[in-house]
Design a protein around this motif. Structure first.
Motif, mmCIF file in Angstrom:
data_model
loop_
_atom_site.group_PDB
_atom_site.id
_atom_site.type_symbol
_atom_site.label_atom_id
_atom_site.label_comp_id
_atom_site.label_asym_id
_atom_site.label_seq_id
_atom_site.Cartn_x
_atom_site.Cartn_y
_atom_site.Cartn_z
ATOM 1 N N LYS A 1 0.832 -1.214 0.000
ATOM 2 C CA LYS A 1 0.000 0.000 0.000
ATOM 3 C C LYS A 1 0.860 1.255 0.000
ATOM 4 C CE LYS A 1 -4.086 1.985 2.183
ATOM 5 N NZ LYS A 1 -5.126 1.802 3.221
ATOM 6 N N SER A 2 1.985 1.213 0.688
ATOM 7 C CA SER A 2 2.879 2.371 0.755
ATOM 8 C C SER A 2 3.786 2.469 -0.467
ATOM 9 C CB SER A 2 3.737 2.286 2.020
ATOM 10 O OG SER A 2 4.565 1.133 1.981
ATOM 11 N N SER A 3 3.693 1.487 -1.362
ATOM 12 C CA SER A 3 4.554 1.385 -2.563
ATOM 13 C C SER A 3 6.012 1.143 -2.212
ATOM 14 C CB SER A 3 4.433 2.648 -3.436
ATOM 15 O OG SER A 3 3.131 2.793 -3.937
ATOM 16 N N LEU A 4 6.268 0.664 -0.996
ATOM 17 C CA LEU A 4 7.643 0.428 -0.577
ATOM 18 C C LEU A 4 8.320 -0.659 -1.408
ATOM 19 C CD1 LEU A 4 10.096 0.742 1.211
ATOM 20 C CD2 LEU A 4 8.938 -0.581 2.992
ATOM 21 N N ILE A 5 7.586 -1.734 -1.710
ATOM 22 C CA ILE A 5 8.180 -2.817 -2.501
ATOM 23 C C ILE A 5 8.554 -2.320 -3.892
ATOM 24 C CG2 ILE A 5 7.790 -5.080 -3.529
ATOM 25 C CD1 ILE A 5 8.115 -5.191 -0.529
ATOM 26 N N ARG A 6 7.642 -1.583 -4.513
ATOM 27 C CA ARG A 6 7.926 -1.030 -5.853
ATOM 28 C C ARG A 6 9.106 -0.069 -5.800
ATOM 29 N NH1 ARG A 6 5.832 3.276 -9.304
ATOM 30 N NH2 ARG A 6 4.502 4.054 -7.631
ATOM 31 N N MET A 7 9.147 0.746 -4.767
ATOM 32 C CA MET A 7 10.246 1.698 -4.606
ATOM 33 C C MET A 7 11.569 0.978 -4.414
ATOM 34 S SD MET A 7 10.604 4.660 -1.707
ATOM 35 C CE MET A 7 11.591 6.137 -1.986
ATOM 36 N N TYR A 8 11.542 -0.072 -3.604
ATOM 37 C CA TYR A 8 12.766 -0.831 -3.316
ATOM 38 C C TYR A 8 13.292 -1.488 -4.603
ATOM 39 C CZ TYR A 8 15.812 -2.794 0.308
ATOM 40 O OH TYR A 8 16.882 -3.072 1.114
ATOM 41 N N ASP A 9 12.380 -2.100 -5.354
ATOM 42 C CA ASP A 9 12.778 -2.756 -6.604
ATOM 43 C C ASP A 9 13.385 -1.751 -7.579
ATOM 44 O OD1 ASP A 9 11.973 -5.221 -5.712
ATOM 45 O OD2 ASP A 9 10.005 -5.150 -6.680
ATOM 46 N N GLU A 10 12.777 -0.583 -7.683
ATOM 47 C CA GLU A 10 13.284 0.434 -8.606
ATOM 48 C C GLU A 10 14.640 0.962 -8.140
ATOM 49 O OE1 GLU A 10 13.586 2.830 -11.940
ATOM 50 O OE2 GLU A 10 12.381 1.058 -11.494
ATOM 51 N N ALA A 11 14.807 1.123 -6.836
ATOM 52 C CA ALA A 11 16.093 1.588 -6.307
ATOM 53 C C ALA A 11 17.207 0.590 -6.637
ATOM 54 C CB ALA A 11 16.000 1.797 -4.799
ATOM 55 N N VAL A 12 16.931 -0.690 -6.461
ATOM 56 C CA VAL A 12 17.925 -1.720 -6.784
ATOM 57 C C VAL A 12 18.213 -1.733 -8.283
ATOM 58 C CG1 VAL A 12 18.365 -4.207 -6.838
ATOM 59 C CG2 VAL A 12 17.390 -3.161 -4.784
ATOM 60 N N ASN A 13 17.172 -1.595 -9.103
ATOM 61 C CA ASN A 13 17.365 -1.573 -10.555
ATOM 62 C C ASN A 13 18.203 -0.374 -10.987
ATOM 63 O OD1 ASN A 13 15.887 -3.912 -10.962
ATOM 64 N ND2 ASN A 13 13.962 -2.833 -11.334
ATOM 65 N N ILE A 14 17.986 0.758 -10.346
ATOM 66 C CA ILE A 14 18.758 1.955 -10.667
ATOM 67 C C ILE A 14 20.238 1.746 -10.352
ATOM 68 C CG2 ILE A 14 19.215 4.323 -9.880
ATOM 69 C CD1 ILE A 14 16.187 4.739 -9.756
ATOM 70 N N ILE A 15 20.517 1.132 -9.197
ATOM 71 C CA ILE A 15 21.910 0.863 -8.837
ATOM 72 C C ILE A 15 22.535 -0.123 -9.821
ATOM 73 C CG2 ILE A 15 23.438 -0.091 -7.065
ATOM 74 C CD1 ILE A 15 22.258 2.697 -6.481
ATOM 75 N N THR A 16 21.768 -1.120 -10.232
ATOM 76 C CA THR A 16 22.257 -2.084 -11.223
ATOM 77 C C THR A 16 22.585 -1.397 -12.541
ATOM 78 O OG1 THR A 16 20.923 -3.846 -10.223
ATOM 79 C CG2 THR A 16 21.708 -4.207 -12.466
ATOM 80 N N ASP A 17 21.720 -0.484 -12.958
ATOM 81 C CA ASP A 17 21.936 0.196 -14.242
ATOM 82 C C ASP A 17 23.069 1.215 -14.174
ATOM 83 O OD1 ASP A 17 20.047 -1.307 -15.509
ATOM 84 O OD2 ASP A 17 18.451 0.181 -15.384
ATOM 85 N N THR A 18 23.282 1.833 -13.024
ATOM 86 C CA THR A 18 24.437 2.732 -12.915
ATOM 87 C C THR A 18 25.730 1.925 -13.032
ATOM 88 O OG1 THR A 18 24.378 2.639 -10.478
ATOM 89 C CG2 THR A 18 23.316 4.531 -11.534
ATOM 90 N N ARG A 19 25.732 0.710 -12.506
ATOM 91 C CA ARG A 19 26.921 -0.142 -12.653
ATOM 92 C C ARG A 19 27.141 -0.495 -14.116
ATOM 93 N NH1 ARG A 19 27.914 -5.905 -12.383
ATOM 94 N NH2 ARG A 19 25.802 -6.315 -11.634
ATOM 95 N N SER A 20 26.060 -0.829 -14.813
ATOM 96 C CA SER A 20 26.179 -1.136 -16.232
ATOM 97 C C SER A 20 26.695 0.075 -17.007
ATOM 98 C CB SER A 20 24.818 -1.582 -16.784
ATOM 99 O OG SER A 20 24.909 -1.904 -18.150
ATOM 100 N N ALA A 21 26.183 1.261 -16.667
ATOM 101 C CA ALA A 21 26.638 2.488 -17.333
ATOM 102 C C ALA A 21 28.119 2.726 -17.063
ATOM 103 C CB ALA A 21 25.822 3.681 -16.848
ATOM 104 N N PHE A 22 28.558 2.430 -15.848
ATOM 105 C CA PHE A 22 29.964 2.600 -15.483
ATOM 106 C C PHE A 22 30.848 1.630 -16.258
ATOM 107 C CE2 PHE A 22 33.489 1.232 -12.670
ATOM 108 C CZ PHE A 22 34.161 2.439 -12.556
ATOM 109 N N GLU A 23 30.450 0.369 -16.289
ATOM 110 C CA GLU A 23 31.262 -0.653 -16.957
ATOM 111 C C GLU A 23 31.356 -0.401 -18.460
ATOM 112 O OE1 GLU A 23 31.066 -4.819 -14.800
ATOM 113 O OE2 GLU A 23 29.040 -4.056 -15.084
#
Length: 226
Positions: A117-139
Motif C-alpha cells: 500500500k505504501s509502494s515500498l516494494i515497488r520503490m525498493y525494486d526500482e532503487a535496486v534496478n537503478i543501482i544495477t543500471d548505474t553499474r552497467s553504465a559505469f562498466e
C-alpha cells in the motif's frame, strides 16, 4: 597495456566488485524486511565492515595512482570520479545496513499489505534496478544510460513525497500500526537517498567520459532564467 592502464583497470574492477557487494546488501536487506528474517538482517550488518574496507582500499589505490603516475585527461577524470563513486557506494551500503537494523530492532513483522500500500516494494525494486543500471553504465561507459537515471529517480521522489499521507491514513484507521508504519516511512526515506546517490554516481560517469560537470547545473540554469 601500460602500467597506468593496468592500475586504472584494477581500480575499475575493484569498484565493480564493491558495487556488486552493495547491491547484494540492498537485496538481502529487502529479503530480511519482507520475510522478517532477523538472521539475514544481522548478516547484512556484519558485512557492512567489508563495504567499509572496500572503500578504504579503493581510496588508497586511487591515491597511489595519483602519486606514482600523475595521470592527466580521461585517466585523471576517471580517478577523480572513482573517488566520488566510491563514497556514494559506501553510503548506499550504510543505507542497506540501516534498513537491516530496523528489521533487527522491530518487534513486529512488517505487514506485506502495508508494504504494498505504501509502494515500498515497488520503490525498493526500482532503487535496486537503478543501482544495477548505474553499474552497467559505469562498466560500458554508457552516458545515455547514465542520463536515464535522473528521470527514473523521480519515481522514488514521488513515492517518498506521498508516503506521509498514505501512512497517516493507515495509522488513523488502526493505531496499532503506528510502530510498523514509522519503520516503513523511515525505510522509504532511506530509499529516496539511494536515488540521490545514484544520481551523483551518474553525474560522475558523465564527467569522466565526456568531461562535462553536471553538478549544480539545474540550479544555475534556473538562476539564469530568472
Amino acid at each position: 597495456m601500460t602500467p597506468l592502464e593496468n592500475e586504472i583497470a584494477a581500480v575499475k574492477k575493484e569498484l565493480v566488485n564493491m558495487w556488486i557487494l552493495v547491491q547484494s546488501q540492498l537485496n538481502k536487506a529487502k529479503d530480511a524486511m519482507v520475510t522478517f528474517d532477523k538472521d539475514l538482517a544481522r548478516e547484512v550488518l556484519m558485512k557492512e565492515k567489508r563495504v567499509n574496507s572496500f572503500e578504504l582500499k579503493i581510496d588508497l589505490d586511487c591515491e597511489n595512482v595519483f602519486a606514482l603516475y600523475c595521470p592527466v585527461a580521461i585517466d585523471l577524470r576517471f580517478l577523480l570520479a572513482a573517488l566520488k563513486i566510491n563514497t556514494n557506494l559506501e553510503r548506499i551500503g550504510d543505507i542497506a545496513s540501516g534498513i537491516a537494523q530496523y528489521v533487527v530492532n522491530s518487534s513486529v513483522n512488517f505487514d506485506v499489505a502495508l508494504l504494498e500500500k505504501s509502494s515500498l516494494i515497488r520503490m525498493y525494486d526500482e532503487a535496486v534496478n537503478i543501482i544495477t543500471d548505474t553499474r552497467s553504465a559505469f562498466e560500458k561507459e554508457d552516458t545515455v544510460l547514465a542520463r536515464s537515471i535522473f528521470k527514473r529517480d523521480d519515481v522514488l521522489d514521488d513515492i517518498n513525497d506521498s508516503a506521509p499521507d498514505t501512512l497517516a491514513a493507515v495509522i488513523k484507521a488502526n493505531l496499532d500500526t503506528l510502530p510498523e508504519a514509522l519503520y516503513v516511512l523511515s525505510i522509504i526515506r532511506k530509499l529516496e537517498r539511494v536515488g540521490d546517490h545514484a544520481k551523483n554516481i551518474a553525474e560522475e560517469i558523465i564527467f569522466y567520459v565526456e568531461a562535462k560537470i553536471l553538478k549544480h547545473y539545474e540550479s544555475s540554469q534556473s538562476d539564469i532564467d530568472e
